[in-house]
Design a protein around this motif. Sequence first.
Motif, PDB file in Angstrom:
ATOM      1  N   LEU A  59     -14.023  60.593 -14.205  1.00 24.61           N
ATOM      2  CA  LEU A  59     -12.899  60.890 -13.322  1.00 24.61           C
ATOM      3  C   LEU A  59     -13.013  60.049 -12.055  1.00 24.61           C
ATOM      4  O   LEU A  59     -14.122  59.741 -11.612  1.00 24.61           O
ATOM      5  CB  LEU A  59     -12.885  62.373 -12.938  1.00 24.61           C
ATOM      6  CG  LEU A  59     -12.875  63.397 -14.092  1.00 24.61           C
ATOM      7  CD1 LEU A  59     -13.022  64.814 -13.534  1.00 24.61           C
ATOM      8  CD2 LEU A  59     -11.600  63.264 -14.915  1.00 24.61           C
ATOM      9  N   GLU A  60     -11.876  59.699 -11.491  1.00 21.33           N
ATOM     10  CA  GLU A  60     -11.871  59.011 -10.187  1.00 21.33           C
ATOM     11  C   GLU A  60     -10.779  59.681  -9.371  1.00 21.33           C
ATOM     12  O   GLU A  60      -9.590  59.523  -9.679  1.00 21.33           O
ATOM     13  CB  GLU A  60     -11.584  57.521 -10.383  1.00 21.33           C
ATOM     14  CG  GLU A  60     -11.591  56.721  -9.093  1.00 21.33           C
ATOM     15  CD  GLU A  60     -11.267  55.242  -9.336  1.00 21.33           C
ATOM     16  OE1 GLU A  60     -11.923  54.601 -10.189  1.00 21.33           O
ATOM     17  OE2 GLU A  60     -10.335  54.737  -8.684  1.00 21.33           O
ATOM     18  N   THR A  61     -11.174  60.454  -8.369  1.00 21.41           N
ATOM     19  CA  THR A  61     -10.185  61.230  -7.630  1.00 21.41           C
ATOM     20  C   THR A  61     -10.551  61.333  -6.160  1.00 21.41           C
ATOM     21  O   THR A  61     -11.687  61.702  -5.868  1.00 21.41           O
ATOM     22  CB  THR A  61     -10.001  62.631  -8.292  1.00 21.41           C
ATOM     23  OG1 THR A  61      -9.064  63.392  -7.514  1.00 21.41           O
ATOM     24  CG2 THR A  61     -11.302  63.419  -8.403  1.00 21.41           C
ATOM     25  N   ALA A 111     -20.793  56.262  -6.657  1.00 23.05           N
ATOM     26  CA  ALA A 111     -19.939  55.804  -5.556  1.00 23.05           C
ATOM     27  C   ALA A 111     -20.284  54.382  -5.150  1.00 23.05           C
ATOM     28  O   ALA A 111     -21.439  53.959  -5.246  1.00 23.05           O
ATOM     29  CB  ALA A 111     -20.089  56.721  -4.344  1.00 23.05           C
ATOM     30  N   SER A 112     -19.255  53.676  -4.706  1.00 24.88           N
ATOM     31  CA  SER A 112     -19.471  52.429  -3.984  1.00 24.88           C
ATOM     32  C   SER A 112     -19.704  52.814  -2.530  1.00 24.88           C
ATOM     33  O   SER A 112     -18.801  53.350  -1.876  1.00 24.88           O
ATOM     34  CB  SER A 112     -18.237  51.532  -4.090  1.00 24.88           C
ATOM     35  OG  SER A 112     -18.336  50.509  -3.109  1.00 24.88           O
ATOM     36  N   ASP A 113     -20.888  52.533  -2.030  1.00 22.06           N
ATOM     37  CA  ASP A 113     -21.199  52.838  -0.629  1.00 22.06           C
ATOM     38  C   ASP A 113     -20.816  51.680   0.286  1.00 22.06           C
ATOM     39  O   ASP A 113     -21.039  51.723   1.501  1.00 22.06           O
ATOM     40  CB  ASP A 113     -22.684  53.186  -0.498  1.00 22.06           C
ATOM     41  CG  ASP A 113     -23.039  54.382  -1.370  1.00 22.06           C
ATOM     42  OD1 ASP A 113     -22.149  55.220  -1.610  1.00 22.06           O
ATOM     43  OD2 ASP A 113     -24.186  54.466  -1.833  1.00 22.06           O
ATOM     44  N   LEU A 161     -21.759  45.292   4.314  1.00 16.22           N
ATOM     45  CA  LEU A 161     -22.731  45.318   3.215  1.00 16.22           C
ATOM     46  C   LEU A 161     -22.079  45.796   1.927  1.00 16.22           C
ATOM     47  O   LEU A 161     -20.999  46.383   1.944  1.00 16.22           O
ATOM     48  CB  LEU A 161     -23.910  46.225   3.568  1.00 16.22           C
ATOM     49  CG  LEU A 161     -23.584  47.681   3.937  1.00 16.22           C
ATOM     50  CD1 LEU A 161     -23.446  48.585   2.720  1.00 16.22           C
ATOM     51  CD2 LEU A 161     -24.672  48.231   4.843  1.00 16.22           C
ATOM     52  N   LEU A 162     -22.757  45.532   0.810  1.00 11.80           N
ATOM     53  CA  LEU A 162     -22.381  46.123  -0.483  1.00 11.80           C
ATOM     54  C   LEU A 162     -23.543  46.975  -0.983  1.00 11.80           C
ATOM     55  O   LEU A 162     -24.702  46.526  -0.948  1.00 11.80           O
ATOM     56  CB  LEU A 162     -22.078  45.041  -1.521  1.00 11.80           C
ATOM     57  CG  LEU A 162     -20.675  44.436  -1.421  1.00 11.80           C
ATOM     58  CD1 LEU A 162     -20.745  43.087  -0.762  1.00 11.80           C
ATOM     59  CD2 LEU A 162     -20.021  44.340  -2.782  1.00 11.80           C
ATOM     60  N   LEU A 163     -23.220  48.180  -1.420  1.00 13.28           N
ATOM     61  CA  LEU A 163     -24.219  49.094  -1.983  1.00 13.28           C
ATOM     62  C   LEU A 163     -23.511  50.097  -2.890  1.00 13.28           C
ATOM     63  O   LEU A 163     -22.290  50.284  -2.788  1.00 13.28           O
ATOM     64  CB  LEU A 163     -24.935  49.894  -0.891  1.00 13.28           C
ATOM     65  CG  LEU A 163     -26.041  49.245  -0.079  1.00 13.28           C
ATOM     66  CD1 LEU A 163     -26.537  50.238   0.980  1.00 13.28           C
ATOM     67  CD2 LEU A 163     -27.208  48.799  -0.953  1.00 13.28           C
ATOM     68  N   ALA A 221     -11.825  47.047 -11.932  1.00 15.00           N
ATOM     69  CA  ALA A 221     -13.044  46.405 -12.449  1.00 15.00           C
ATOM     70  C   ALA A 221     -13.778  47.328 -13.429  1.00 15.00           C
ATOM     71  O   ALA A 221     -14.463  46.855 -14.337  1.00 15.00           O
ATOM     72  CB  ALA A 221     -13.957  46.021 -11.299  1.00 15.00           C
ATOM     73  N   ILE A 222     -13.616  48.639 -13.252  1.00 15.00           N
ATOM     74  CA  ILE A 222     -14.262  49.582 -14.167  1.00 15.00           C
ATOM     75  C   ILE A 222     -13.561  49.547 -15.523  1.00 15.00           C
ATOM     76  O   ILE A 222     -14.205  49.537 -16.575  1.00 15.00           O
ATOM     77  CB  ILE A 222     -14.264  51.003 -13.564  1.00 15.00           C
ATOM     78  CG1 ILE A 222     -15.065  50.992 -12.257  1.00 15.00           C
ATOM     79  CG2 ILE A 222     -14.818  52.027 -14.553  1.00 15.00           C
ATOM     80  CD1 ILE A 222     -15.052  52.282 -11.484  1.00 15.00           C
ATOM     81  N   ARG A 223     -12.234  49.468 -15.483  1.00 12.37           N
ATOM     82  CA  ARG A 223     -11.496  49.362 -16.759  1.00 12.37           C
ATOM     83  C   ARG A 223     -11.841  48.054 -17.459  1.00 12.37           C
ATOM     84  O   ARG A 223     -11.965  47.992 -18.675  1.00 12.37           O
ATOM     85  CB  ARG A 223      -9.995  49.441 -16.492  1.00 12.37           C
ATOM     86  CG  ARG A 223      -9.511  50.879 -16.364  1.00 12.37           C
ATOM     87  CD  ARG A 223      -8.028  50.925 -16.074  1.00 12.37           C
ATOM     88  NE  ARG A 223      -7.748  50.672 -14.674  1.00 12.37           N
ATOM     89  CZ  ARG A 223      -6.905  49.760 -14.221  1.00 12.37           C
ATOM     90  NH1 ARG A 223      -6.273  48.958 -15.044  1.00 12.37           N
ATOM     91  NH2 ARG A 223      -6.700  49.634 -12.930  1.00 12.37           N
ATOM     92  N   GLY A 270     -21.515  49.104  -5.813  1.00 18.61           N
ATOM     93  CA  GLY A 270     -20.861  50.171  -6.566  1.00 18.61           C
ATOM     94  C   GLY A 270     -20.807  49.834  -8.046  1.00 18.61           C
ATOM     95  O   GLY A 270     -21.054  50.685  -8.900  1.00 18.61           O
ATOM     96  N   MET A 271     -20.483  48.585  -8.378  1.00 17.92           N
ATOM     97  CA  MET A 271     -20.386  48.202  -9.797  1.00 17.92           C
ATOM     98  C   MET A 271     -21.747  48.258 -10.485  1.00 17.92           C
ATOM     99  O   MET A 271     -21.823  48.578 -11.675  1.00 17.92           O
ATOM    100  CB  MET A 271     -19.743  46.823  -9.946  1.00 17.92           C
ATOM    101  CG  MET A 271     -18.230  46.809  -9.689  1.00 17.92           C
ATOM    102  SD  MET A 271     -17.283  48.110 -10.540  1.00 17.92           S
ATOM    103  CE  MET A 271     -17.467  47.630 -12.256  1.00 17.92           C
ATOM    104  N   ALA A 272     -22.821  47.954  -9.763  1.00 12.74           N
ATOM    105  CA  ALA A 272     -24.156  48.072 -10.359  1.00 12.74           C
ATOM    106  C   ALA A 272     -24.438  49.535 -10.695  1.00 12.74           C
ATOM    107  O   ALA A 272     -25.055  49.846 -11.727  1.00 12.74           O
ATOM    108  CB  ALA A 272     -25.221  47.527  -9.411  1.00 12.74           C
TER     109      ALA A 272
HETATM  110  C1  LIG Z   1     -13.321  53.497  -6.864  1.00 12.93           C
HETATM  111  C2  LIG Z   1     -14.267  52.340  -6.853  1.00 12.93           C
HETATM  112  N1  LIG Z   1     -15.379  52.392  -7.593  1.00 12.93           N
HETATM  113  C3  LIG Z   1     -16.264  51.379  -7.611  1.00 12.93           C
HETATM  114  C4  LIG Z   1     -16.055  50.229  -6.870  1.00 12.93           C
HETATM  115  C5  LIG Z   1     -17.039  49.091  -6.939  1.00 12.93           C
HETATM  116  O1  LIG Z   1     -17.763  48.978  -5.753  1.00 12.93           O
HETATM  117  P1  LIG Z   1     -18.458  47.634  -5.216  1.00 12.93           P
HETATM  118  O2  LIG Z   1     -17.369  46.723  -4.769  1.00 12.93           O
HETATM  119  O3  LIG Z   1     -19.362  48.127  -4.135  1.00 12.93           O
HETATM  120  O4  LIG Z   1     -19.223  47.049  -6.370  1.00 12.93           O
HETATM  121  C6  LIG Z   1     -14.911  50.139  -6.075  1.00 12.93           C
HETATM  122  C7  LIG Z   1     -14.652  48.937  -5.258  1.00 12.93           C
HETATM  123  O5  LIG Z   1     -13.605  48.789  -4.676  1.00 12.93           O
HETATM  124  C8  LIG Z   1     -13.995  51.217  -6.061  1.00 12.93           C
HETATM  125  O6  LIG Z   1     -12.874  51.191  -5.336  1.00 12.93           O
END
Ligand SMILES: Cc1ncc(COP(=O)(O)O)c(C=O)c1O
Length: 371
Positions: A138-140, A189-191, A201-203, A100-102, A73-75
């Motif tokens: 936005l994150e909702t 999205a973080s899959d 897995l992480l995706l 982590a996004i902030r 998700g972070m990638a």
């Molecule tokens: C809302 C949201 N976005 C992004 C991420 C990042 O995803 P990842 O852990 O797959 O890198 C997360 C991880 O918890 C998350 O909750």
Amino acid sequence: MNRDTVIVHAGYRRKSTAGPFLAGPQFSSTYSSPGDPAQHPLTYGRFHNPTWTAWEDALGVLDGGEAVAFASGMAAVDAVLGVTLKAGDVAVLPADSYYAIRRLASTWLESRGVQVRLVPTSGSDHLQALEGATLLWLETPSNPLLDVCDIQALAETARARGATVVVDNTTATAYLQQPLQLGATLVVASDTKGLTGHSDLLLGHVSTTDAGLGDALRAWRTHHGAIPGPMEVWLAHRSLPTLPVRMIRQCASAERLAACLASRADVAAVRYPGLPQHPAHAIAARQMRAFGTIVSFDLATRARAESFLGALTLVREATSFGGVHSIAERRARWGGDAVSEGFIRFSVGCEAAEDILADVGAALEASPPTP
Ligand SMILES: Cc1ncc(COP(=O)(O)O)c(C=O)c1O
């Protein structure tokens, strides 16, 4: 055709194609490709992979756009910020987004000369913050406080002012919410979470209806090497046909858990968009198919929260959410979120609802509030 049926078959081979419904993962770093590379559909594993292509086809169907898969998700988040922002731009981000996004915004983005404005998901501060902004994120529902904002209204306003609108759809998943249909430019999205749902897995992925942005995201992935592994992608795709049944069951159980917790005098501040007393319940009801798999609540003190988590016998103490196994954690143990020491984020799994409720009820009884 019913959307659930479409999801069950998304990216799988058609009935008319012989062989397995879903081809196995293709493990190849390079391909036989003599002479002019442009004459070959497949050349090198960082550029393309047929296992990704099938998965991206499926994600595109879910989101209603063109999808690009990433290693996490972070990638995916990093790629969106990277392709949409340059020095001098102003980005409006949720003050209560996934932490982590902030952190990425306050370090990497600001060091690149991007001005970051943080705005709470709930409330009416977006309008003012959008002055001169090029990006609205936005994150909702937000993670972990489960605040909700009106995607359609905010996207309309922001796009009218020329801003790109991004929605992090991780907590809802594409099953419950389709931000591109509500006017977003990009959905990320973080899959790792509910979309794939098996905690194995992480995706991540990004979808858009803007072909130029799709190309830019693919180029970013190739140049930065943020590529997903074929095995993870294949496992994810294997998990996709059960998304509707998993989500329906998990959301129904989450609703029951939220109602049960809200009725208890020894539990405070139960947060769940499906509760009528949630401040944005009406918006959530309008833009979501169901209200999600996470329930948050406050046990007031660190001691009681730790005692509660220790007393659970079925529900594991672990981070993340959206998986088939119920998990819970005391969120303040990580820092970074504006939550109390007793704040619990509970991810409801696929177990029978009565077993989840019984485990939670017994653990609360075993850890009463200190007088
Ligand atoms: C809302 C949201 N976005 C992004 C991420 C990042 O995803 P990842 O852990 O797959 O890198 C997360 C991880 O918890 C998350 O909750």
